[in-house]
Design an enzyme around this catalytic site. Structure first.
Site, PDB file in Angstrom:
ATOM      1  N   ASN A  24       0.857  -1.188   0.000  1.00 48.44           N
ATOM      2  CA  ASN A  24       0.000   0.000   0.000  1.00 48.44           C
ATOM      3  C   ASN A  24       0.889   1.233   0.000  1.00 48.44           C
ATOM      4  O   ASN A  24       1.747   1.380   0.872  1.00 48.44           O
ATOM      5  CB  ASN A  24      -0.907   0.012   1.238  1.00 48.44           C
ATOM      6  CG  ASN A  24      -1.861   1.202   1.238  1.00 48.44           C
ATOM      7  OD1 ASN A  24      -1.437   2.348   1.265  1.00 48.44           O
ATOM      8  ND2 ASN A  24      -3.150   0.907   1.214  1.00 48.44           N
ATOM      9  N   SER A  47      -5.109  -0.279  -2.451  1.00 44.53           N
ATOM     10  CA  SER A  47      -5.447   1.051  -1.963  1.00 44.53           C
ATOM     11  C   SER A  47      -6.650   0.924  -1.051  1.00 44.53           C
ATOM     12  O   SER A  47      -7.580   0.155  -1.337  1.00 44.53           O
ATOM     13  CB  SER A  47      -5.734   2.015  -3.121  1.00 44.53           C
ATOM     14  OG  SER A  47      -5.804   3.333  -2.605  1.00 44.53           O
ATOM     15  N   GLU A  48      -6.638   1.677   0.060  1.00 43.39           N
ATOM     16  CA  GLU A  48      -7.630   1.452   1.102  1.00 43.39           C
ATOM     17  C   GLU A  48      -9.047   1.786   0.669  1.00 43.39           C
ATOM     18  O   GLU A  48     -10.006   1.369   1.303  1.00 43.39           O
ATOM     19  CB  GLU A  48      -7.246   2.178   2.393  1.00 43.39           C
ATOM     20  CG  GLU A  48      -7.022   3.666   2.269  1.00 43.39           C
ATOM     21  CD  GLU A  48      -5.583   4.035   1.940  1.00 43.39           C
ATOM     22  OE1 GLU A  48      -4.909   3.270   1.225  1.00 43.39           O
ATOM     23  OE2 GLU A  48      -5.143   5.120   2.380  1.00 43.39           O
ATOM     24  N   ASN A  49      -9.199   2.549  -0.432  1.00 41.34           N
ATOM     25  CA  ASN A  49     -10.564   2.835  -0.877  1.00 41.34           C
ATOM     26  C   ASN A  49     -11.207   1.670  -1.617  1.00 41.34           C
ATOM     27  O   ASN A  49     -12.361   1.771  -2.038  1.00 41.34           O
ATOM     28  CB  ASN A  49     -10.599   4.107  -1.739  1.00 41.34           C
ATOM     29  CG  ASN A  49      -9.782   3.970  -2.991  1.00 41.34           C
ATOM     30  OD1 ASN A  49      -8.720   3.365  -2.983  1.00 41.34           O
ATOM     31  ND2 ASN A  49     -10.281   4.504  -4.086  1.00 41.34           N
ATOM     32  N   SER A  89     -11.589  -3.869   2.853  1.00 44.61           N
ATOM     33  CA  SER A  89     -10.281  -3.301   2.557  1.00 44.61           C
ATOM     34  C   SER A  89      -9.421  -3.241   3.816  1.00 44.61           C
ATOM     35  O   SER A  89      -8.230  -3.566   3.791  1.00 44.61           O
ATOM     36  CB  SER A  89     -10.456  -1.899   1.973  1.00 44.61           C
ATOM     37  OG  SER A  89      -9.243  -1.441   1.455  1.00 44.61           O
TER      38      SER A  89
END
Lengths: 218, 233
Positions: A24, A47-49, A89
């Site tokens: 990440n 990606s955290e989204n 996520s």
């Protein structure tokens, strides 16, 4: 920081990404590592989204309005990518699936404490996903300028800004040096071209452990 | 047997939101943000709202319009760095902001939607965000301590879906999914918007992201407004 120094730092930090890692890249400078990886490099970017399998950024005219990374850049998926919701996520993050995260910093302390979400009274953007990333990724590296815009050291003995996570950073890449966080303190690993050992010592507000031999340059 | 038709007029659906309501708003940045439902809430002018959203959108977009219109007392969020207006309102003391680590925000919402009361985590345990929270030491696990994070529900959720059937089964596109599925589960009344409402059976049951029992009102958007476009920075 000159764009040369920045490129050198990012390209050096990109070498920390080993084949087949799940990685990440934080918002800001860390995303810039990508340009230094070969296009066919085997790595799964999370990606955290809500995506695992990020591909190259796309021009606005080709962008999908529904497909961004956590920094808001329009991206493309690579073959084999997946999309998921925010709870899933962060299940990926908290359960230790990330081999590496690359984060920015307001301050890093000699023991690996990280502060990157709040400067009381001036700038409080919030932590976003940084607390989980810093606490739960298997390896945490920071890319940052060695000093802030007023020339004050960002690498310090103890953070005086509110912490993101304690004792989490493994390695720091700056425009001046590469430093490892060890049990005994900060070990100077490499020096950026154009800087002397004394320059690095002067710009760092924590004791440095110096290598036996002359540190290599990058 | 057949299934209820939940389609509703946008004004009638948003009219259900009174002053003082807590409202979850889907979206991470622009993708998944229900801009049309938000703009209707601005038009309606409900006041003293608590808004729960991952971020504060950008200036002049999405929930920033609610902030500018003075409709929001409190914002529960993970990150507001792309909205200088939200930061200014917070610094001036006219907007209360509660910061929650992003994944903890998602999980607090998800467990509310799953009918649970709380969970225990070590995330944020060394930060100021743990201040005032209950610390739990787990029995039988040597010295493992965590903080108790409580479920976060809301009166309403505003959701943007790529597609819905008339019963309210929803599917999302790419990274527009984000907080929408959890928020749809966690509100007492969930309102979803989409441009694409299809007849029952036209969404493969295997491809439903949010099952219709979580959805109360379904608003058809004839077209997307400018707010949904790609943002050129």
């Amino acid at each position: 920081m000159s764009s040369n120094a920045k490129s050198r730092m990012l390209s050096r930090a990109a070498q920390d990404i080993a084949p087949n890692m799940i990685v990440n890249l934080g918002i800001g400078l860390p995303t810039g590592l990508l340009q230094f990886l070969p296009q066919d490099f085997p790595v799964c970017l999370h990606s955290e989204n809500g995506i695992a399998g990020i591909g190259p950024q796309v021009a606005y005219d080709d962008a999908d309005r529904n497909l961004i990374d956590a920094g808001g850049a329009y991206i493309s998926p690579i073959k084999g990518a997946s999309y998921f919701d925010s709870a899933t996520s962060f299940a990926i993050v908290r359960s230790g699936r990330l081999d590496l995260t690359v984060l920015g910093a307001f301050q890093v302390a000699a023991n690996g404490d990280l502060a990157n979400w709040m400067i009381p009274g001036s700038f409080t953007p919030g932590a976003g996903g940084a607390i989980e990333l810093a606490q739960k990724a298997k390896r945490v590296i920071v890319t940052t300028m060695h000093t802030d815009k007023n020339g004050k050291p960002k690498i310090v003995e103890n953070c005086n800004l509110p912490l993101t996570a304690k004792n989490c950073v493994n390695r720091i890449y700056t425009d001046m040096a590469v430093l490892d966080v060890t049990d005994n303190g900060l070990l100077l690993v490499e020096i950026a071209e154009g800087n002397s050992l004394q320059d690095v010592i002067n710009a760092t507000a924590a004791p440095l452990i110096l290598p036996q031999a002359e540190p290599p340059t990058f | 047997m057949t299934l209820a038709n939940k389609t509703a007029d946008i004004a009638a659906a948003i009219k259900l939101i009174p002053d003082g309501a807590s409202v979850m708003v889907g979206g991470f940045g622009s993708p998944g943000t229900p801009f049309c439902l938000i703009e209707q809430l601005v038009k309606q002018g409900s006041k003293n709202l608590t808004i729960i959203k991952n971020d504060a959108n950008q200036n002049d977009m999405g929930i920033d319009l609610l902030l500018q219109n003075g409709q929001v007392d409190k914002l529960i969020t993970s990150h507001i760095g792309l909205n200088s207006n939200a930061i200014a309102l917070m610094n001036a003391g006219s907007l209360e902001v509660e910061f929650v680590p992003q994944g903890i925000l998602a999980e607090r919402i998800r467990i509310a939607g799953a009918g649970l009361l709380a969970f225990v985590t070590d995330v944020g345990i060394d930060t100021s965000l743990a201040n005032g929270k209950q610390t739990i030491t787990l029995k039988g696990v040597d010295g493992v301590a965590g903080i108790l994070e409580t479920a976060l529900s809301a009166d309403f959720a505003l959701i943007h879906a790529a597609r819905a059937d008339t019963f309210g089964n929803l599917s999302y596109a790419a990274t527009a999914q984000n907080f929408n599925p959890a928020m749809a589960m966690a509100a007492r009344l969930t309102i979803a918007e989409t441009t694409d409402i299809v007849p029952l059976g036209d969404i493969d049951p295997d491809c439903v992201h949010t099952p219709a029992p979580f959805v109360d009102k379904l608003v058809h958007l004839p077209e997307l407004t400018e707010a949904y476009n790609v943002i050129k920075r």
